[in-house]
Write a protein that holds these residues in place. Structure first.
Motif, PDB file in Angstrom:
ATOM      1  N   LEU A 145       0.640  -1.354   0.013  1.00 58.51           N
ATOM      2  CA  LEU A 145      -0.141   0.013  -0.063  1.00 58.51           C
ATOM      3  C   LEU A 145       0.864   1.196   0.029  1.00 58.51           C
ATOM      4  O   LEU A 145       0.560   2.207  -0.797  1.00 58.51           O
ATOM      5  CB  LEU A 145      -0.908  -0.102   1.207  1.00 58.51           C
ATOM      6  N   ALA A 146       1.828   1.304   1.013  1.00 59.19           N
ATOM      7  CA  ALA A 146       2.620   2.400   0.968  1.00 59.19           C
ATOM      8  C   ALA A 146       3.591   2.828  -0.266  1.00 59.19           C
ATOM      9  O   ALA A 146       3.892   3.956  -0.435  1.00 59.19           O
ATOM     10  CB  ALA A 146       3.874   2.332   2.070  1.00 59.19           C
ATOM     11  N   ASN A 147       3.657   1.834  -1.103  1.00 58.92           N
ATOM     12  CA  ASN A 147       4.063   2.206  -2.598  1.00 58.92           C
ATOM     13  C   ASN A 147       3.406   2.825  -3.478  1.00 58.92           C
ATOM     14  O   ASN A 147       3.739   3.241  -4.595  1.00 58.92           O
ATOM     15  CB  ASN A 147       4.855   0.923  -3.138  1.00 58.92           C
ATOM     16  N   LYS A 148       1.974   2.852  -3.277  1.00 58.77           N
ATOM     17  CA  LYS A 148       1.006   3.204  -4.210  1.00 58.77           C
ATOM     18  C   LYS A 148       0.298   4.481  -3.537  1.00 58.77           C
ATOM     19  O   LYS A 148      -0.697   4.970  -4.642  1.00 58.77           O
ATOM     20  CB  LYS A 148       0.023   2.106  -4.616  1.00 58.77           C
ATOM     21  N   VAL A 149       0.354   4.983  -2.560  1.00 54.08           N
ATOM     22  CA  VAL A 149      -0.601   6.014  -1.885  1.00 54.08           C
ATOM     23  C   VAL A 149       0.280   7.265  -1.252  1.00 54.08           C
ATOM     24  O   VAL A 149       1.434   6.962  -1.000  1.00 54.08           O
ATOM     25  CB  VAL A 149      -1.560   5.360  -0.932  1.00 54.08           C
ATOM     26  N   GLN A 150      -0.597   8.203  -0.885  1.00 53.93           N
ATOM     27  CA  GLN A 150       0.148   9.346  -0.404  1.00 53.93           C
ATOM     28  C   GLN A 150      -0.148   9.504   1.224  1.00 53.93           C
ATOM     29  O   GLN A 150       0.293  10.294   1.861  1.00 53.93           O
ATOM     30  CB  GLN A 150      -0.154  10.463  -1.082  1.00 53.93           C
ATOM     31  N   GLY A 151      -1.062   8.566   1.805  1.00 52.69           N
ATOM     32  CA  GLY A 151      -1.444   8.765   2.861  1.00 52.69           C
ATOM     33  C   GLY A 151      -2.314   7.221   3.242  1.00 52.69           C
ATOM     34  O   GLY A 151      -2.894   6.601   2.326  1.00 52.69           O
ATOM     35  N   ILE A 152      -2.074   6.951   4.504  1.00 57.91           N
ATOM     36  CA  ILE A 152      -3.094   5.584   4.809  1.00 57.91           C
ATOM     37  C   ILE A 152      -3.893   5.734   6.134  1.00 57.91           C
ATOM     38  O   ILE A 152      -3.521   6.555   7.253  1.00 57.91           O
ATOM     39  CB  ILE A 152      -1.840   4.472   5.353  1.00 57.91           C
ATOM     40  N   TYR A 153      -4.937   5.197   6.138  1.00 59.50           N
ATOM     41  CA  TYR A 153      -5.701   5.092   7.263  1.00 59.50           C
ATOM     42  C   TYR A 153      -6.015   4.057   7.616  1.00 59.50           C
ATOM     43  O   TYR A 153      -6.263   2.771   6.933  1.00 59.50           O
ATOM     44  CB  TYR A 153      -7.208   5.947   6.871  1.00 59.50           C
ATOM     45  N   VAL A 154      -6.027   3.754   9.206  1.00 62.99           N
ATOM     46  CA  VAL A 154      -6.235   2.344   9.759  1.00 62.99           C
ATOM     47  C   VAL A 154      -7.275   2.488  10.940  1.00 62.99           C
ATOM     48  O   VAL A 154      -6.931   3.325  11.765  1.00 62.99           O
ATOM     49  CB  VAL A 154      -4.851   1.744  10.564  1.00 62.99           C
ATOM     50  N   PRO A 155      -8.417   1.815  10.740  1.00 62.65           N
ATOM     51  CA  PRO A 155      -9.283   1.882  12.006  1.00 62.65           C
ATOM     52  C   PRO A 155      -8.868   1.189  13.049  1.00 62.65           C
ATOM     53  O   PRO A 155      -7.768   0.586  13.281  1.00 62.65           O
ATOM     54  CB  PRO A 155     -10.566   1.139  11.252  1.00 62.65           C
ATOM     55  N   THR A 156      -9.652   1.305  14.121  1.00 63.85           N
ATOM     56  CA  THR A 156      -9.182   0.590  15.432  1.00 63.85           C
ATOM     57  C   THR A 156      -9.459  -0.931  15.381  1.00 63.85           C
ATOM     58  O   THR A 156     -10.535  -1.488  15.387  1.00 63.85           O
ATOM     59  CB  THR A 156     -10.181   0.977  16.718  1.00 63.85           C
ATOM     60  N   ASP A 157      -8.456  -1.431  14.644  1.00 64.37           N
ATOM     61  CA  ASP A 157      -8.611  -2.919  14.224  1.00 64.37           C
ATOM     62  C   ASP A 157      -7.575  -3.475  15.101  1.00 64.37           C
ATOM     63  O   ASP A 157      -6.370  -3.393  15.304  1.00 64.37           O
ATOM     64  CB  ASP A 157      -8.034  -2.804  12.685  1.00 64.37           C
ATOM     65  N   GLY A 160       4.595   0.895  11.695  1.00 63.12           N
ATOM     66  CA  GLY A 160       5.314   2.142  12.022  1.00 63.12           C
ATOM     67  C   GLY A 160       6.466   2.378  11.248  1.00 63.12           C
ATOM     68  O   GLY A 160       7.001   3.241  10.794  1.00 63.12           O
ATOM     69  N   LYS A 161       7.470   1.221  11.317  1.00 61.38           N
ATOM     70  CA  LYS A 161       8.743   1.066  10.723  1.00 61.38           C
ATOM     71  C   LYS A 161       8.616   1.133   9.151  1.00 61.38           C
ATOM     72  O   LYS A 161       9.329   2.013   8.469  1.00 61.38           O
ATOM     73  CB  LYS A 161       9.382  -0.339  10.969  1.00 61.38           C
ATOM     74  N   VAL A 162       7.658   0.487   8.550  1.00 67.39           N
ATOM     75  CA  VAL A 162       7.255   0.665   7.090  1.00 67.39           C
ATOM     76  C   VAL A 162       6.938   2.118   6.476  1.00 67.39           C
ATOM     77  O   VAL A 162       7.749   2.663   5.653  1.00 67.39           O
ATOM     78  CB  VAL A 162       6.195  -0.490   6.713  1.00 67.39           C
ATOM     79  N   VAL A 163       5.880   2.640   7.257  1.00 66.29           N
ATOM     80  CA  VAL A 163       5.569   3.956   6.996  1.00 66.29           C
ATOM     81  C   VAL A 163       6.454   5.150   7.095  1.00 66.29           C
ATOM     82  O   VAL A 163       6.859   6.079   6.300  1.00 66.29           O
ATOM     83  CB  VAL A 163       4.266   4.408   7.651  1.00 66.29           C
ATOM     84  N   LYS A 164       7.526   4.849   8.120  1.00 66.36           N
ATOM     85  CA  LYS A 164       8.607   5.943   8.203  1.00 66.36           C
ATOM     86  C   LYS A 164       9.612   5.716   6.998  1.00 66.36           C
ATOM     87  O   LYS A 164      10.063   6.648   6.669  1.00 66.36           O
ATOM     88  CB  LYS A 164       9.094   5.413   9.828  1.00 66.36           C
ATOM     89  N   GLU A 165       9.874   4.504   6.962  1.00 65.98           N
ATOM     90  CA  GLU A 165      10.796   4.209   5.753  1.00 65.98           C
ATOM     91  C   GLU A 165      10.211   4.730   4.270  1.00 65.98           C
ATOM     92  O   GLU A 165      11.108   5.200   3.585  1.00 65.98           O
ATOM     93  CB  GLU A 165      10.920   2.602   5.749  1.00 65.98           C
ATOM     94  N   LYS A 166       8.998   4.609   4.210  1.00 66.81           N
ATOM     95  CA  LYS A 166       8.476   5.083   2.783  1.00 66.81           C
ATOM     96  C   LYS A 166       7.975   6.343   2.992  1.00 66.81           C
ATOM     97  O   LYS A 166       7.377   7.117   1.974  1.00 66.81           O
ATOM     98  CB  LYS A 166       7.182   4.046   2.680  1.00 66.81           C
ATOM     99  N   LYS A 167       7.899   6.927   4.117  1.00 58.99           N
ATOM    100  CA  LYS A 167       7.694   8.290   4.311  1.00 58.99           C
ATOM    101  C   LYS A 167       6.126   8.672   4.004  1.00 58.99           C
ATOM    102  O   LYS A 167       5.879   9.370   3.291  1.00 58.99           O
ATOM    103  CB  LYS A 167       8.399   9.494   3.531  1.00 58.99           C
ATOM    104  N   ILE A 168       5.242   7.804   4.616  1.00 60.38           N
ATOM    105  CA  ILE A 168       3.911   7.843   4.185  1.00 60.38           C
ATOM    106  C   ILE A 168       3.336   8.177   5.686  1.00 60.38           C
ATOM    107  O   ILE A 168       3.154   7.395   6.529  1.00 60.38           O
ATOM    108  CB  ILE A 168       3.348   6.546   3.714  1.00 60.38           C
TER     109      ILE A 168
END
Length: 321
Positions: free
Chosen positions: A213-225, A236-244
């Motif tokens: 997902l991080a390779n294809k979007v400019q932001g991500i939403y995650v519900p209380t899952d 957290g590690k993935v989005v930090k690395e991908k800067k998303i």
């Protein structure tokens, strides 16, 4: 004769007063057995359980004195949920707490008699736990962790105003997550943003889903899952690395690697639930008549370290009005 009548009156009044005192003392001197079933271990649900005990204590029920708690954690296993629910019911608990939707449903499916309170459940009616949120009509009531999904999406879009595609990820097997995801998708489409959805059934799938997902979007939403919250540090590690930038429904997930959230304090929500449980144990209320309660407080939580890693000024992130 008049004096005797007065003495008798005073004596009867004294007996009634003592009787009332004894009755009140009896409620809190008798040991109450409370069963607890938590679907999985992660910070939000752990805090809800901690708050539940605090709410009971503030209401006069202290573990080890007049309260015995049988805590069970299913570790996200359906088989465990079933067997643990049956155990708590067979042990004739005075009251049972279900933490998160799967645990709440498992208990509700197993007993229609034992008073049950639930917390960290998004929509009790949709989960078929109550007839209505205002008048449950069954042996179940509790607190909802539903917050304004519209405001959370508004928060995310204010952080990435030029975003063309936003990702939404969740476990489709969790009914509470699907409800929130559907609302988020609708809000994003209304805002004219393209939505890319990815789901994961287990924590083992979360990293791959997040990376894709991080390779294809400019932001991500995650519900209380619960599944994604259990893997919050990995996300957290993935989005930090991908800067998303990632906005999550749970404030605890933000502390572990998201960017921001307008969410609830699960410890406070658990405390509300504990106080509801105390009224039931006191014999002052029945679940069937107790309206489902919402969180008393919502908080804007920002992970300043993540913001700096993404090149975002934390002070620029504001709660939608």
């Amino acid at each position: 004769m008049k004096f005797k009548k007065i003495v008798v009156g005073i004596s009867l009044a004294g007996l009634l007063l003592l009787s009332g005192c004894n009755k009140k003392t009896h409620n809190h001197s008798q040991v109450k057995h409370v069963g607890v079933l938590q679907v999985v271990q992660h910070p939000s649900l752990d805090k809800a359980y901690k708050g539940f005990k605090e709410g009971l204590k503030e209401s006069g029920y202290t573990e080890g004195k007049n309260l015995k708690i049988d805590y069970q954690n299913a570790q996200n296993s359906q088989d465990n949920l079933k067997s643990m629910s049956e155990k708590l019911i067979d042990d004739k608990s005075d009251l049972i707490l279900g933490i998160a939707t799967p645990a709440a449903q498992s208990i509700a499916n197993a007993t229609e008699d034992i008073p049950t309170v639930v917390t960290a459940v998004t929509d009790l009616k949709a989960a078929k736990l109550v007839n209505s949120n205002s008048k449950p009509g069954r042996n179940v009531t509790g607190t909802t962790d539903m917050v304004s999904i519209d405001k959370q999406i508004e928060l995310l879009l204010s952080i990435v105003p030029k975003a063309k595609t936003i990702g939404v990820m969740y476990n489709a097997g969790e009914s509470n997550s699907k409800i929130q995801a559907d609302l988020a998708i609708a809000a994003l489409k209304k805002a004219g943003v393209k939505v890319l959805v990815k789901t994961a059934n287990t924590t083992n799938d979360v990293q791959q889903v997040t990376e894709t997902l991080a390779n294809k979007v400019q932001g991500i939403y995650v519900p209380t899952d619960n599944t994604f919250a259990s893997a919050a540090s990995i996300i957290g590690k993935v989005v930090k690395e991908k800067k998303i930038p990632l906005v999550a429904g749970s404030t605890d997930q933000i502390k572990q690697g998201g960017l921001a959230s307008i969410g609830i304090d699960y410890e406070e929500l658990g405390k509300q639930t504990g106080k509801m449980a105390a009224r039931i144990l006191d014999g002052k209320a029945k679940p069937s008549d107790m309206p489902v309660e919402k969180a008393n407080h919502l908080n804007l939580v920002i992970n300043k370290e993540m913001a700096k890693a993404l090149g975002i000024n934390p002070k620029s992130i504001k709660a939608p009005k």
